[in-house]
Write an enzyme that holds these catalytic residues in place. Structure first.
Site, PDB file in Angstrom:
ATOM      1  N   ASP A 249      -2.758  -0.396   0.319  1.00  0.00           N
ATOM      2  CA  ASP A 249      -2.202  -1.468   0.679  1.00  0.00           C
ATOM      3  C   ASP A 249      -2.223  -2.537  -0.369  1.00  0.00           C
ATOM      4  O   ASP A 249      -3.378  -2.508  -0.885  1.00  0.00           O
ATOM      5  CB  ASP A 249      -2.243  -2.068   2.041  1.00  0.00           C
ATOM      6  CG  ASP A 249      -1.681  -1.354   3.216  1.00  0.00           C
ATOM      7  OD1 ASP A 249      -1.050  -0.421   2.777  1.00  0.00           O
ATOM      8  OD2 ASP A 249      -2.143  -1.412   4.340  1.00  0.00           O
ATOM      9  N   LYS A 271       2.789  -2.389   0.854  1.00  0.00           N
ATOM     10  CA  LYS A 271       3.556  -2.645   2.115  1.00  0.00           C
ATOM     11  C   LYS A 271       2.895  -3.814   2.918  1.00  0.00           C
ATOM     12  O   LYS A 271       2.345  -3.606   3.885  1.00  0.00           O
ATOM     13  CB  LYS A 271       3.820  -1.709   3.130  1.00  0.00           C
ATOM     14  CG  LYS A 271       4.750  -1.685   4.105  1.00  0.00           C
ATOM     15  CD  LYS A 271       4.825  -0.511   4.958  1.00  0.00           C
ATOM     16  CE  LYS A 271       3.376  -0.275   5.681  1.00  0.00           C
ATOM     17  NZ  LYS A 271       3.100  -1.178   6.608  1.00  0.00           N
ATOM     18  N   MET A 384      -1.211 -12.640   9.844  1.00  0.00           N
ATOM     19  CA  MET A 384       0.307 -12.729   9.404  1.00  0.00           C
ATOM     20  C   MET A 384       1.114 -13.999   9.872  1.00  0.00           C
ATOM     21  O   MET A 384       2.226 -14.043  10.112  1.00  0.00           O
ATOM     22  CB  MET A 384       1.071 -11.560   9.608  1.00  0.00           C
ATOM     23  CG  MET A 384       0.570 -10.271   8.974  1.00  0.00           C
ATOM     24  SD  MET A 384       1.601  -8.818   9.326  1.00  0.00           S
ATOM     25  CE  MET A 384       0.792  -8.488  11.042  1.00  0.00           C
TER      26      MET A 384
HETATM   27  N1  SAH Z   1      -5.200  -4.004   9.371  1.00  0.00           N
HETATM   28  C1  SAH Z   1      -5.547  -5.379   8.833  1.00  0.00           C
HETATM   29  C2  SAH Z   1      -4.468  -6.392   9.176  1.00  0.00           C
HETATM   30  C3  SAH Z   1      -3.054  -6.265   8.297  1.00  0.00           C
HETATM   31  S1  SAH Z   1      -1.821  -7.237   8.467  1.00  0.00           S
HETATM   32  C4  SAH Z   1      -6.742  -5.844   9.635  1.00  0.00           C
HETATM   33  O1  SAH Z   1      -7.283  -5.247  10.547  1.00  0.00           O
HETATM   34  O2  SAH Z   1      -7.411  -6.811   9.112  1.00  0.00           O
HETATM   35  C5  SAH Z   1      -2.136  -8.194   7.249  1.00  0.00           C
HETATM   36  C6  SAH Z   1      -2.774  -9.661   7.623  1.00  0.00           C
HETATM   37  O3  SAH Z   1      -4.291  -9.531   7.805  1.00  0.00           O
HETATM   38  C7  SAH Z   1      -2.731 -10.899   6.709  1.00  0.00           C
HETATM   39  O4  SAH Z   1      -1.221 -11.527   6.775  1.00  0.00           O
HETATM   40  C8  SAH Z   1      -3.827 -11.705   7.109  1.00  0.00           C
HETATM   41  O5  SAH Z   1      -3.448 -12.422   8.280  1.00  0.00           O
HETATM   42  C9  SAH Z   1      -4.942 -10.720   7.485  1.00  0.00           C
HETATM   43  N2  SAH Z   1      -5.833 -10.566   6.725  1.00  0.00           N
HETATM   44  C10 SAH Z   1      -6.126  -9.422   5.769  1.00  0.00           C
HETATM   45  N3  SAH Z   1      -7.366  -9.706   5.034  1.00  0.00           N
HETATM   46  C11 SAH Z   1      -7.652 -10.802   5.161  1.00  0.00           C
HETATM   47  C12 SAH Z   1      -8.688 -11.615   4.709  1.00  0.00           C
HETATM   48  N4  SAH Z   1      -9.741 -10.982   3.783  1.00  0.00           N
HETATM   49  N5  SAH Z   1      -8.814 -12.902   5.194  1.00  0.00           N
HETATM   50  C13 SAH Z   1      -8.011 -13.312   6.000  1.00  0.00           C
HETATM   51  N6  SAH Z   1      -6.927 -12.694   6.575  1.00  0.00           N
HETATM   52  C14 SAH Z   1      -6.770 -11.549   6.097  1.00  0.00           C
END
Ligand code: SAH
Length: 464
Positions: A249, A271, A384
């Site tokens: 991703d 994505k 998100m």
């Molecule tokens: N599978 C991922 C989430 C994917 S959805 C997980 O478990 O973290 C994508 C969302 O994850 C982003 O919009 C944000 O809200 C969050 N996200 C991912 N990486 C991040 C980070 N380093 N710091 C803060 N939010 C993060």
């Protein structure tokens, strides 16, 4: 496109250069790489040109070009750096029907000479239609660095091996074989034992690939964590070490991708969020295609693959295609965010449950149990949530939430550029406006330092 790139056959044909100064030398340096018969028309050439003539690399004609000379030539360069002389030469070219280039005169030239990266028989030609020579040079430098110098040798040796490689299935398996040869096995063999090692290296590589084609591929769906490479699990690290193909991703950080095997094919599936995307179906097809050709595919997802990661869609597609898979969990953004602010997700006497929520679902903004979440002490991590912050705030206030409920936004959790924005439900939308990176909204939590500050400076208020 005002100029159409073609490769002109010049072996054994005549290329004429009119002029014997530095402009001619510059062009000759390129032309001398070809197998053309080169003729230079110059009554008084610079020593470099005379030396090339003495070495037999070109024919020097110590007089001006005539109409008769131009008959039957393939290309003609007017390199006098003198407008009148060059125009005369161009007129000769025109009468003889020979494509003519006037050095540094794009306007009156029939063709232009591109910047060239030479890995003969592999040749890269870069043209900017004269618009940006600096850019052409930068691209050339970049390619020079990226294409191993032995590439030409590899291509020549590889050409004779093509019929053998047909033992591999056409498409992916054959492409993978050649990519492996050009960028790994080939350069390694030449470096270790020189050119003569190549035929054996090709035989061995083909045997490997034929064996791999019979090995079933598989897909590991791996959590990459929130960004800090040190937060990868050992299993994730191992999977990256072994992967043939990594499909990741956009949110997966560069530091983590660097840990992939050097030969691995790394594909960004992009994505995430709202940017241009490779569709979920494309991603599924890509995983299946590679796994079927025997590859060990790592589907690398940010955070934990099972948290807002479309994991089920991918598993269903893999099951449907009969591709074996395994999940490697990772640290999700919310736990990294909570760690970043020195808090815990659950606390005795405060909250015994935590929600992980998304601001969006397939239908748009995601509806939630607002009444439940509006109660004091509730904690939620919103993923998100940038675009839906205002919607969240509105729904919660409508269901009786206290506007002063602490909310902390953690951007780029665990990364070097992490930011913690402590706010309240009332001010959440403005806070979120300032974000540029991925962020988790922690509803009901404030950073530990802020809390400690309140405890020490206003103890009575807390005692109430
Ligand atoms: N599978 C991922 C989430 C994917 S959805 C997980 O478990 O973290 C994508 C969302 O994850 C982003 O919009 C944000 O809200 C969050 N996200 C991912 N990486 C991040 C980070 N380093 N710091 C803060 N939010 C993060």
């Amino acid at each position: 496109m005002k100029h159409f790139p073609v490769f002109v056959g010049v072996a054994g044909r005549r290329i004429l250069v009119s002029g014997g100064g530095e402009a001619a030398v510059a062009k000759l340096r390129l032309i001398l790489k070809t197998e053309a018969r080169i003729e230079v028309f110059a009554p008084a050439p610079v020593p470099r040109i005379a030396a090339w003539a003495a070495e037999g690399r070109l024919t020097l004609v110590p007089r001006a070009l005539s109409d008769a000379d131009a008959q039957g030539a393939t290309l003609l360069y007017a390199a006098h750096e003198d407008a009148a002389l060059d125009a005369r030469v161009a007129a000769i070219g025109k009468r003889a029907g020979v494509l003519t280039n006037i050095v540094d005169n794009l306007q009156d030239s029939d063709f232009i000479t591109p910047a060239i990266v030479d890995r003969d028989p592999v040749t890269v030609a870069i043209g900017t239609e004269g618009a940006a020579p600096v850019l052409a040079r930068a691209i050339k430098a970049d390619l020079e660095e990226r294409l191993p110098p032995v590439l030409g040798l590899l291509a020549r040796v590889g050409k004779s091996f093509r019929p053998m490689a047909e033992k591999l299935l056409p498409g992916r398996p054959r492409r993978d074989f050649w990519a492996d040869y050009y960028f790994r096995a080939g350069p390694n063999a030449v470096e270790a034992a020189g050119e003569q090692a190549l035929p054996q290296a090709l035989d061995d590589l083909l045997a490997d690939h034929l064996a791999a084609g019979r090995r079933p591929g598989r897909v590991d769906l791996v959590g990459a964590g929130p960004g800090d490479p040190e937060l990868l699990t050992l299993k994730a690290r191992k999977a990256l070490d072994r992967a043939d193909v990594v499909i990741h991703d956009r949110l997966v950080s560069a530091g983590i991708l660097e840990l992939a095997r050097r030969e691995a094919l790394v594909i960004e599936a992009g994505k995430t969020g709202f940017g241009p995307a490779m569709g979920q179906d494309d991603i599924n097809a890509l995983m299946i295609e590679h796994a079927r050709s025997g590859a060990h595919v790592v589907r690398l997802k940010s955070g934990d693959p099972g948290v807002f990661g479309r994991l089920d869609d991918e598993l269903a597609a893999l099951d449907g295609a009969g591709v074996p898979w395994a999940i490697v969990p990772g640290i999700t953004a919310a736990t990294a965010a909570v760690a970043q602010i020195g808090q815990s997700f659950t606390r005795r006497g405060r909250n015994s449950a935590v929600r992980m929520m998304t601001g969006h679902d397939v239908k748009g903004f995601a509806e939630q149990d607002w009444r439940g979440l509006a109660r004091p002490g509730e904690v939620a991590a919103i993923y998100m949530g940038k675009r839906s912050a205002r919607f969240f705030q509105g729904r919660l206030l409508m269901h009786g939430a206290d506007p002063s409920t602490p909310v902390t936004v953690v951007e780029n959790a665990s990364r070097a550029d992490a930011r913690v924005l402590a706010t309240t439900l009332a001010d959440l939308p403005q806070t979120v406006d300032a974000l540029t990176g991925p962020a988790v909204i922690l509803h009901g939590l404030s950073p530990r330092v802020a809390e400690a500050a309140i405890e020490t400076s206003e103890p009575r208020e807390l005692a109430l």
